[in-house]
Every structure is written in C-alpha cells, then in structure tokens.
Motif scaffolding. Structure first.
Motif, PDB file in Angstrom:
ATOM      1  N   VAL A  23       0.816  -1.204   0.000  1.00 14.27           N
ATOM      2  CA  VAL A  23       0.000   0.000   0.000  1.00 14.27           C
ATOM      3  C   VAL A  23       0.856   1.263   0.000  1.00 14.27           C
ATOM      4  CG1 VAL A  23      -1.740   1.293   1.299  1.00 14.27           C
ATOM      5  CG2 VAL A  23      -1.909  -1.183   1.118  1.00 14.27           C
ATOM      6  N   ARG A  24       1.922   1.287   0.801  1.00 15.64           N
ATOM      7  CA  ARG A  24       2.694   2.524   0.957  1.00 15.64           C
ATOM      8  C   ARG A  24       4.109   2.446   0.398  1.00 15.64           C
ATOM      9  NH1 ARG A  24       1.994   3.745   7.226  1.00 15.64           N
ATOM     10  NH2 ARG A  24       2.424   1.505   7.261  1.00 15.64           N
ATOM     11  N   LEU A  25       4.845   1.407   0.762  1.00 16.09           N
ATOM     12  CA  LEU A  25       6.261   1.390   0.421  1.00 16.09           C
ATOM     13  C   LEU A  25       6.519   1.093  -1.050  1.00 16.09           C
ATOM     14  CD1 LEU A  25       7.779  -0.402   3.536  1.00 16.09           C
ATOM     15  CD2 LEU A  25       7.675   2.033   3.028  1.00 16.09           C
ATOM     16  N   LEU A  26       5.670   0.285  -1.676  1.00 20.08           N
ATOM     17  CA  LEU A  26       5.941  -0.112  -3.053  1.00 20.08           C
ATOM     18  C   LEU A  26       5.909   1.082  -3.996  1.00 20.08           C
ATOM     19  CD1 LEU A  26       6.528  -2.323  -5.059  1.00 20.08           C
ATOM     20  CD2 LEU A  26       4.058  -2.697  -5.293  1.00 20.08           C
ATOM     21  N   ARG A  27       4.890   1.919  -3.876  1.00 17.35           N
ATOM     22  CA  ARG A  27       4.816   3.075  -4.783  1.00 17.35           C
ATOM     23  C   ARG A  27       5.937   4.070  -4.509  1.00 17.35           C
ATOM     24  NH1 ARG A  27      -0.795   5.673  -2.411  1.00 17.35           N
ATOM     25  NH2 ARG A  27      -0.113   5.937  -0.252  1.00 17.35           N
ATOM     26  N   ARG A  28       6.336   4.201  -3.245  1.00 19.74           N
ATOM     27  CA  ARG A  28       7.453   5.091  -2.945  1.00 19.74           C
ATOM     28  C   ARG A  28       8.756   4.571  -3.535  1.00 19.74           C
ATOM     29  NH1 ARG A  28       6.107   6.471   3.437  1.00 19.74           N
ATOM     30  NH2 ARG A  28       4.045   7.387   3.040  1.00 19.74           N
ATOM     31  N   LEU A  29       8.933   3.259  -3.486  1.00 21.12           N
ATOM     32  CA  LEU A  29      10.126   2.686  -4.093  1.00 21.12           C
ATOM     33  C   LEU A  29      10.131   2.879  -5.602  1.00 21.12           C
ATOM     34  CD1 LEU A  29      10.462  -0.641  -2.066  1.00 21.12           C
ATOM     35  CD2 LEU A  29      11.972   1.342  -1.976  1.00 21.12           C
ATOM     36  N   VAL A  30       8.968   2.703  -6.226  1.00 21.64           N
ATOM     37  CA  VAL A  30       8.892   2.853  -7.687  1.00 21.64           C
ATOM     38  C   VAL A  30       9.189   4.291  -8.095  1.00 21.64           C
ATOM     39  CG1 VAL A  30       7.331   2.777  -9.662  1.00 21.64           C
ATOM     40  CG2 VAL A  30       7.331   0.913  -7.999  1.00 21.64           C
ATOM     41  N   PHE A  31       8.557   5.246  -7.411  1.00 21.71           N
ATOM     42  CA  PHE A  31       8.813   6.648  -7.749  1.00 21.71           C
ATOM     43  C   PHE A  31      10.240   7.054  -7.399  1.00 21.71           C
ATOM     44  CE2 PHE A  31       4.082   7.113  -7.412  1.00 21.71           C
ATOM     45  CZ  PHE A  31       3.880   7.501  -8.729  1.00 21.71           C
ATOM     46  N   GLY A  32      10.790   6.510  -6.335  1.00 21.94           N
ATOM     47  CA  GLY A  32      12.171   6.809  -5.986  1.00 21.94           C
ATOM     48  C   GLY A  32      13.153   6.325  -7.036  1.00 21.94           C
ATOM     49  N   VAL A  33      12.945   5.100  -7.513  1.00 21.42           N
ATOM     50  CA  VAL A  33      13.816   4.566  -8.564  1.00 21.42           C
ATOM     51  C   VAL A  33      13.674   5.373  -9.850  1.00 21.42           C
ATOM     52  CG1 VAL A  33      14.237   2.558 -10.025  1.00 21.42           C
ATOM     53  CG2 VAL A  33      13.872   2.256  -7.577  1.00 21.42           C
ATOM     54  N   ALA A  34      12.441   5.754 -10.195  1.00 17.41           N
ATOM     55  CA  ALA A  34      12.229   6.560 -11.401  1.00 17.41           C
ATOM     56  C   ALA A  34      12.900   7.929 -11.267  1.00 17.41           C
ATOM     57  CB  ALA A  34      10.735   6.730 -11.654  1.00 17.41           C
ATOM     58  N   GLY A  35      12.796   8.565 -10.079  1.00 22.60           N
ATOM     59  CA  GLY A  35      13.450   9.853  -9.879  1.00 22.60           C
ATOM     60  C   GLY A  35      14.964   9.744  -9.924  1.00 22.60           C
ATOM     61  N   ALA A  36      15.521   8.680  -9.310  1.00 25.52           N
ATOM     62  CA  ALA A  36      16.973   8.491  -9.340  1.00 25.52           C
ATOM     63  C   ALA A  36      17.465   8.266 -10.773  1.00 25.52           C
ATOM     64  CB  ALA A  36      17.353   7.312  -8.458  1.00 25.52           C
ATOM     65  N   TYR A  37      16.718   7.497 -11.555  1.00 24.59           N
ATOM     66  CA  TYR A  37      17.114   7.276 -12.947  1.00 24.59           C
ATOM     67  C   TYR A  37      17.028   8.583 -13.756  1.00 24.59           C
ATOM     68  CZ  TYR A  37      17.068   5.664 -17.755  1.00 24.59           C
ATOM     69  OH  TYR A  37      17.345   5.494 -19.083  1.00 24.59           O
ATOM     70  N   THR A  38      16.012   9.410 -13.469  1.00 27.34           N
ATOM     71  CA  THR A  38      15.894  10.694 -14.168  1.00 27.34           C
ATOM     72  C   THR A  38      17.071  11.598 -13.858  1.00 27.34           C
ATOM     73  OG1 THR A  38      13.481  10.512 -14.071  1.00 27.34           O
ATOM     74  CG2 THR A  38      14.404  12.688 -14.513  1.00 27.34           C
ATOM     75  N   LEU A  39      17.469  11.661 -12.578  1.00 23.07           N
ATOM     76  CA  LEU A  39      18.626  12.475 -12.213  1.00 23.07           C
ATOM     77  C   LEU A  39      19.909  11.952 -12.856  1.00 23.07           C
ATOM     78  CD1 LEU A  39      17.941  13.158  -8.428  1.00 23.07           C
ATOM     79  CD2 LEU A  39      17.678  14.735 -10.338  1.00 23.07           C
ATOM     80  N   PHE A  40      20.051  10.628 -12.914  1.00 20.05           N
ATOM     81  CA  PHE A  40      21.229  10.043 -13.551  1.00 20.05           C
ATOM     82  C   PHE A  40      21.267  10.374 -15.044  1.00 20.05           C
ATOM     83  CE2 PHE A  40      23.170   6.484 -15.870  1.00 20.05           C
ATOM     84  CZ  PHE A  40      24.452   6.531 -15.328  1.00 20.05           C
ATOM     85  N   ALA A  41      20.095  10.310 -15.702  1.00 18.75           N
ATOM     86  CA  ALA A  41      20.051  10.635 -17.132  1.00 18.75           C
ATOM     87  C   ALA A  41      20.377  12.101 -17.373  1.00 18.75           C
ATOM     88  CB  ALA A  41      18.661  10.294 -17.687  1.00 18.75           C
ATOM     89  N   LEU A  42      19.868  12.988 -16.502  1.00 17.28           N
ATOM     90  CA  LEU A  42      20.175  14.407 -16.669  1.00 17.28           C
ATOM     91  C   LEU A  42      21.652  14.693 -16.406  1.00 17.28           C
ATOM     92  CD1 LEU A  42      17.059  16.063 -15.005  1.00 17.28           C
ATOM     93  CD2 LEU A  42      17.619  16.007 -17.428  1.00 17.28           C
ATOM     94  N   ALA A  43      22.232  14.004 -15.425  1.00 21.22           N
ATOM     95  CA  ALA A  43      23.648  14.211 -15.132  1.00 21.22           C
ATOM     96  C   ALA A  43      24.533  13.751 -16.276  1.00 21.22           C
ATOM     97  CB  ALA A  43      24.019  13.473 -13.849  1.00 21.22           C
ATOM     98  N   SER A  44      24.117  12.716 -16.987  1.00 24.11           N
ATOM     99  CA  SER A  44      24.925  12.215 -18.093  1.00 24.11           C
ATOM    100  C   SER A  44      24.802  13.072 -19.336  1.00 24.11           C
ATOM    101  CB  SER A  44      24.522  10.777 -18.429  1.00 24.11           C
ATOM    102  OG  SER A  44      23.153  10.728 -18.820  1.00 24.11           O
ATOM    103  N   THR A  45      23.742  13.903 -19.431  1.00 24.50           N
ATOM    104  CA  THR A  45      23.549  14.739 -20.621  1.00 24.50           C
ATOM    105  C   THR A  45      23.968  16.186 -20.387  1.00 24.50           C
ATOM    106  OG1 THR A  45      21.246  15.104 -19.950  1.00 24.50           O
ATOM    107  CG2 THR A  45      21.678  13.296 -21.490  1.00 24.50           C
ATOM    108  N   SER A  46      23.517  16.791 -19.285  1.00 25.40           N
ATOM    109  CA  SER A  46      23.785  18.211 -19.041  1.00 25.40           C
ATOM    110  C   SER A  46      23.945  18.433 -17.539  1.00 25.40           C
ATOM    111  CB  SER A  46      22.644  19.078 -19.586  1.00 25.40           C
ATOM    112  OG  SER A  46      22.843  20.429 -19.236  1.00 25.40           O
TER     113      SER A  46
END
Length: 202
Positions: A23-46
């Motif tokens: 109910v609570r932790l799974l969605r937070r983990l999913v959004f956390g992983v998506a946010g971390a991947y977004t930051l990694f992609a932005l760091a690799s480009t600009s």
C-alpha cells in the motif's frame, strides 16, 4: 510436503489492506527509482540541468517539510524576493552609473542582503513574540525594498536608512514599544525620590 490450502492461495493472491509494503512502500520505491534514474540521465547529458533539477527537488522537499509553518514560509519567500529586488536595484544603479559588474556587485547589494537576513533572524530569535513573525519580516522587507529603490537616487544613505527602518519595525513588532510604555508608566506611578513627605501634624 503439504499442499497449499485454498485459503492460503486466496490470501496470497489478494492484496490485504493493511499490507504496508503493497500500500505505501511499493509506490514510494517505484517513484524513488524513477526519480533516481531521471537524475542520472540528466547528469549524463547536461550538468546544468542536473543541478537545476536537484535544486528544485531540494526546494520541494523543504517546502513539504515546512507545509504547516505558514509564517516561516512567508518570511523565507519575502526574504528571497527582497534580496532579488535589492540585487536588481543595485545592478540598475551600476548600469546607470556606467559600471555594470553584475547582480552581485556593489556593497549596497550585500548590505541589503545582510539586512534582509537580519530581519528574518530578528523576528525569530525572541522566544516570545506578540505578533505573527512572518508578517514582521514582510513589513521589514517592504521598507527595505523602498529604501533600496531610494538608493538608486541617494546611494550613500540607502543602507543606513534601511538599517534604521529595519530597527524600527523589529522594535515595534517585537514588543519593544510596549515594554517602553510599561516602563514609562511604572516611572510615572513610582513616588519621586528626594521629595520630603508633607507634615500632617500642623
């Protein structure tokens, strides 16, 4: 090995309402992983995009933590706006004088940044404050913006005028005037020293 019962299979297939992971932790983990991947992609480009997104994430986190402290948010927003306007007026004065050194150039701009931070600290340092602290900071910042705009005409007197206005607002809103009135009233009610008492035997 015993076969799983129908009830255990049903419990396994159904999501229980009190299941904290689902109910609570799974969605937070999913959004956390998506946010971390977004930051990694932005760091690799600009790098600029990465720093901007990180700053926005930190700002959003701070706003979320202080969502129930309206006076503090009001004071911080007013301080940021005052610092930005002071930088703008300082840059406009330098451009008008023919020496443009950027938004951070000039001692007047630094002085007004220091005054805006003094307004923020002066409203929150006292333990007992009679009024709303955020409103106190907003009033002080409004006077600082006015004196900063006047500093484009009279540069030498801008920071002293801002300091005087800031002091008056903090004294008035911090209970200083009320304390002075109480002390003056106690002085008036106290008997004068050195005056002999009237002779009542005559």
């Amino acid at each position: 090995m015993s076969r799983p019962s129908r009830e255990s299979v049903r419990r396994f297939l159904r999501q229980e309402r009190d299941d904290a992971w689902a109910v609570r932790l799974l969605r937070r983990l999913v959004f956390g992983v998506a946010g971390a991947y977004t930051l990694f992609a932005l760091a690799s480009t600009s790098m600029a995009s990465f720093v901007t997104v990180c700053g926005l994430v930190v700002l959003a986190g701070l706003l979320w933590l202080m969502r129930r402290r309206g006076q503090l948010l009001l004071a911080l927003a007013s301080t940021l706006v005052t610092a930005a306007l002071a930088g703008y007026f300082g840059a406009a004065r330098e451009i008008a004088g023919g020496s443009a050194n950027g938004m951070l150039g000039g001692q007047a701009v630094f002085g007004y940044w220091a005054l805006s931070l003094m307004a923020l600290l002066g409203a929150w340092i006292p333990r007992t404050h009679p009024g709303r602290r955020g409103v106190t900071v907003v009033l002080a910042d409004m006077l600082l913006v006015v004196t900063s705009a006047a500093g484009t005409v009279v540069p030498a007197a801008s920071v002293p005028m801002g300091f005087a206005a800031l002091t008056l607002v903090l004294v008035a809103r911090g209970g200083g005037l009320a304390a002075l009135r109480r002390r003056a009233g106690s002085w008036k009610r106290s008997p004068r020293r050195g005056v002999p008492a009237a002779d009542t035997d005559r």
